[in-house]
Design a protein around this motif. Sequence first.
Motif, short mmCIF file in Angstrom:
data_model
loop_
_atom_site.label_atom_id
_atom_site.label_comp_id
_atom_site.label_asym_id
_atom_site.label_seq_id
_atom_site.Cartn_x
_atom_site.Cartn_y
_atom_site.Cartn_z
N TRP A 1 11.73 10.20 -8.19
CA TRP A 1 10.72 8.75 -8.10
C TRP A 1 11.90 7.58 -8.34
O TRP A 1 11.87 6.66 -7.67
CB TRP A 1 9.87 8.64 -9.50
N HIS B 1 13.21 7.16 -4.94
CA HIS B 1 12.02 6.60 -4.05
C HIS B 1 12.15 5.19 -4.31
O HIS B 1 12.01 4.02 -3.50
CB HIS B 1 10.99 7.12 -4.08
N HIS B 2 12.30 4.58 -5.37
CA HIS B 2 12.18 3.40 -5.95
C HIS B 2 13.43 2.62 -5.36
O HIS B 2 13.09 1.46 -4.84
CB HIS B 2 12.53 3.26 -7.44
N ARG C 1 0.89 -1.31 -0.17
CA ARG C 1 0.06 0.05 -0.11
C ARG C 1 0.96 1.28 0.06
O ARG C 1 0.60 2.15 -0.68
CB ARG C 1 -0.80 0.10 1.36
N MET C 2 1.98 1.15 0.86
CA MET C 2 2.86 2.35 0.79
C MET C 2 3.42 2.56 -0.69
O MET C 2 3.31 3.81 -0.91
CB MET C 2 4.00 2.00 1.64
N THR C 3 3.71 1.48 -1.43
CA THR C 3 4.21 1.60 -2.81
C THR C 3 3.13 2.09 -3.75
O THR C 3 3.33 3.16 -4.35
CB THR C 3 4.61 0.32 -3.36
N GLY C 4 1.83 1.74 -3.50
CA GLY C 4 0.85 2.04 -4.62
C GLY C 4 0.20 3.31 -4.15
O GLY C 4 0.22 4.46 -5.01
N PHE C 5 0.42 3.87 -3.13
CA PHE C 5 -0.03 5.37 -2.63
C PHE C 5 0.82 6.12 -3.08
O PHE C 5 0.89 7.29 -3.79
CB PHE C 5 -0.21 5.42 -0.85
N SER C 6 2.23 6.10 -2.76
CA SER C 6 3.23 6.83 -3.37
C SER C 6 3.30 6.91 -4.93
O SER C 6 3.35 7.91 -5.35
CB SER C 6 4.90 6.24 -2.81
N ASP C 7 3.27 5.83 -5.56
CA ASP C 7 3.26 5.77 -7.07
C ASP C 7 2.06 6.58 -7.54
O ASP C 7 2.39 7.20 -8.69
CB ASP C 7 3.11 4.36 -7.69
N GLY C 8 0.99 6.50 -6.84
CA GLY C 8 -0.05 7.43 -7.10
C GLY C 8 0.24 8.94 -7.14
O GLY C 8 -0.15 9.68 -8.03
N VAL C 9 0.68 9.37 -6.05
CA VAL C 9 1.20 10.61 -5.89
C VAL C 9 2.08 11.17 -6.93
O VAL C 9 2.04 12.20 -7.51
CB VAL C 9 1.83 10.79 -4.51
N PHE C 10 3.24 10.44 -7.21
CA PHE C 10 4.07 10.74 -8.24
C PHE C 10 3.37 10.88 -9.53
O PHE C 10 3.79 11.71 -10.21
CB PHE C 10 5.39 9.67 -8.20
N ALA C 11 2.81 10.05 -9.96
CA ALA C 11 2.00 9.99 -11.21
C ALA C 11 1.23 11.24 -11.37
O ALA C 11 1.31 11.92 -12.42
CB ALA C 11 1.09 8.74 -11.50
N ILE C 12 0.60 11.57 -10.28
CA ILE C 12 -0.16 12.64 -10.46
C ILE C 12 0.65 14.14 -10.42
O ILE C 12 0.27 14.96 -11.14
CB ILE C 12 -1.14 12.84 -9.27
#
Lengths: 224, 224, 224, 224
Positions: free
Chosen positions: B73, B76-77, B18-29
């Motif tokens: 990103w 962060h990866h 979830r930490m990954t999914g949430f972070s990727d969402g923020v980066f993508a937006i």
Amino acid sequence: MSATGEAAGTSPVSDIGRMTGFSDGVFAIVITLLVIELRVPEHRPGELFDGLVEEASAYVAFLVSFGYIGVIWLNHHTLLRLIRGTTLGLNWLNLWLLLGVVVIPFPTAVLAAAFAHDGNDHDRRVAVLLYALTAAAMSAPWLAFFSYLHRRPALLGEGVSAAHVAAQRARPITGMLLYLFSGALGWFVSPLLGLIGIVVMILYHALTSEGVRRRWPHRRAVRR
Amino acid sequence: MSATGEAAGTSPVSDIGRMTGFSDGVFAIVITLLVIELRVPEHRPGELFDGLVEEASAYVAFLVSFGYIGVIWLNHHTLLRLIRGTTLGLNWLNLWLLLGVVVIPFPTAVLAAAFAHDGNDHDRRVAVLLYALTAAAMSAPWLAFFSYLHRRPALLGEGVSAAHVAAQRARPITGMLLYLFSGALGWFVSPLLGLIGIVVMILYHALTSEGVRRRWPHRRAVRR
Amino acid sequence: MSATGEAAGTSPVSDIGRMTGFSDGVFAIVITLLVIELRVPEHRPGELFDGLVEEASAYVAFLVSFGYIGVIWLNHHTLLRLIRGTTLGLNWLNLWLLLGVVVIPFPTAVLAAAFAHDGNDHDRRVAVLLYALTAAAMSAPWLAFFSYLHRRPALLGEGVSAAHVAAQRARPITGMLLYLFSGALGWFVSPLLGLIGIVVMILYHALTSEGVRRRWPHRRAVRR
Amino acid sequence: MSATGEAAGTSPVSDIGRMTGFSDGVFAIVITLLVIELRVPEHRPGELFDGLVEEASAYVAFLVSFGYIGVIWLNHHTLLRLIRGTTLGLNWLNLWLLLGVVVIPFPTAVLAAAFAHDGNDHDRRVAVLLYALTAAAMSAPWLAFFSYLHRRPALLGEGVSAAHVAAQRARPITGMLLYLFSGALGWFVSPLLGLIGIVVMILYHALTSEGVRRRWPHRRAVRR
């Protein structure tokens, strides 16, 4: 429903992957859209610094909103760790819960506008009351979620006891009562006092994001 | 906390999904919202070309911002590849870290406005200082993340040594010091020199996105 | 780099989960933001119908853009199915590739504005050239991606041959040449002809989204 | 296509992870963007309350739109649980289906504007017709999806029968017919009646989000 009918369709319990992905998307967008409110201030040449200082209240509002949505995400993270699968009922409850997340920027913007330097006392009372009522309403789906889980122990993840889930109901109930109290305080007594009550509630949710213990929550219940 | 209390709730270490999914969402937006700033230029019939050329600085700002968020990103990866699980503490640190990601478009816009052709020298100093202070502040949660991990080797992924994690602290510390130096350079000496210092720092983060070695970082430490 | 240094950090090959999640987030946002351009038309009471009809070109532009980004997503879906892991180099190439995805709404908006009913012929030539140059530039990272993979067969997924990957390079090369040709056509001959060339290229990418065969691509190569 | 050619590329059936992630991103963005329409009302000092009350219709529209997109998400969740893999054809159908999701805020905004207190009767007929035609068109890809699956039982998930999939076609067919009927009702008889027909259809999709049974759908088919 006959066993045959059951076999022909899909199981009533499904993986929480999509519920999680959808929820994280909503959280990510809400928390990111906040920055759109921050704009390069209009200013005369050489007065950028003054322009930035004048917007200080917008920066504070941004930080508080970011923190609040972050706290709700932490609570949601803990919430979904309680379950090992989802049902149609839980999906509906999660949508209701996300409604609160999506709505929150609106009363926050009303609050920020009312507390800006040229705000009016009566408008501040309205803004605090709106915020408190919204926040109290947002607590309802959390209570429903915990109650739903409590009645369906088969959905609980490994090592999660029904008693633990039952104890969590104290959080949204506390939230509802104290948000309503803060709203009444802001409306009848002083908008500033009401605002302080709201901030205290956000801190309460931050400190209990990993759940409360059966007995009175003590500091050790907060994960280091 | 008693073992019983522990068993009734959820484990303090959870999956990083979830930490990954949430972070990727923020980066993508954040990286996608940048394009919203690019608009069809107002122009008289037949002068679209001139209109586009006049906006050249906006296109450069877009490319630099895209590159910068891309670099964060990548960092962060690499960061999340160090760990095999997350805790409440890491979730808070990750939220703090994402705050920096979400904020970055704002000082970038201030910088772009100040360096536009009709900008004022004093405003440019303010803009460089604001950017440098924000970037320096953004380094703090990275330092805290590495320090937190260093004290909890049980969270490290397979094959990741505590010494490697300790060495990574050099990156945010370098960041903080050199961003502050760039800010001082921009404020006291020349805004252009300060800006160059900031660009150098972004390149530094790009080149060290896979982490630094114990000894002085040499080119071979950068993955081919 | 010593084996010891290697063991202390993380492996150069990592799971593609984050690359996928981040990319899907970017695609989802770009394709959704398109609808923001559609607005309730200004109209006098009783003339909503006429207002909607006047905006017809905006609806066509929306549908074409949606289709185009959908096609790129299908191509990206096929692309990531070729690999079983990612490296720093592939992450950079993927960022470069996403830059093209994020940028595309801008030249599309310029094109739509230039071809609106009161557009100017010279502006249309500029708009077609801008679009064609952008689309040609977008092909470069795809070529680089396939070339990178071709030199590193260890990254290929099970059952994916190096020859298959090598053959895919024909797609971005075709894209680059024909987009440049369409741009020249639009600039020197007729903007409408250039526009037709661009639409043909989008259809080409739609038909080859699952990859091309070694020999001349024939219809059976398109998956039913 | 020769078996050799097949082995050189990738399998025609792929994991649904990316289709799911991309779709959830689109749903999350569409449902979150709705709140952007809610703005702090312009008001004179001390009249914030009146300002908020005047916007009541915007809040109702927001809640209805949120509920509708939530219902489509629940239906999509059930849809993807039917399959164990995706193909190029299903990816195209899913894109078509998402087109409907992305578009929906536009006719909703037209409807809300037409039914605002100063709306015109003819405009309301236009708005109801536009909405009904859009919603009917949105049903088409769902029908195509079920029909595609029905012809390819190898794609069905474990325990999902072809008969169950065939029965689901009743839902989009019902949707198309009744949306067209609502549109005709709104155009020829009364816009309000047409609007009621649309709301009934949203409730129908909410109640059948987990699928319908072979025989006439009865209440027990709705998951508790």
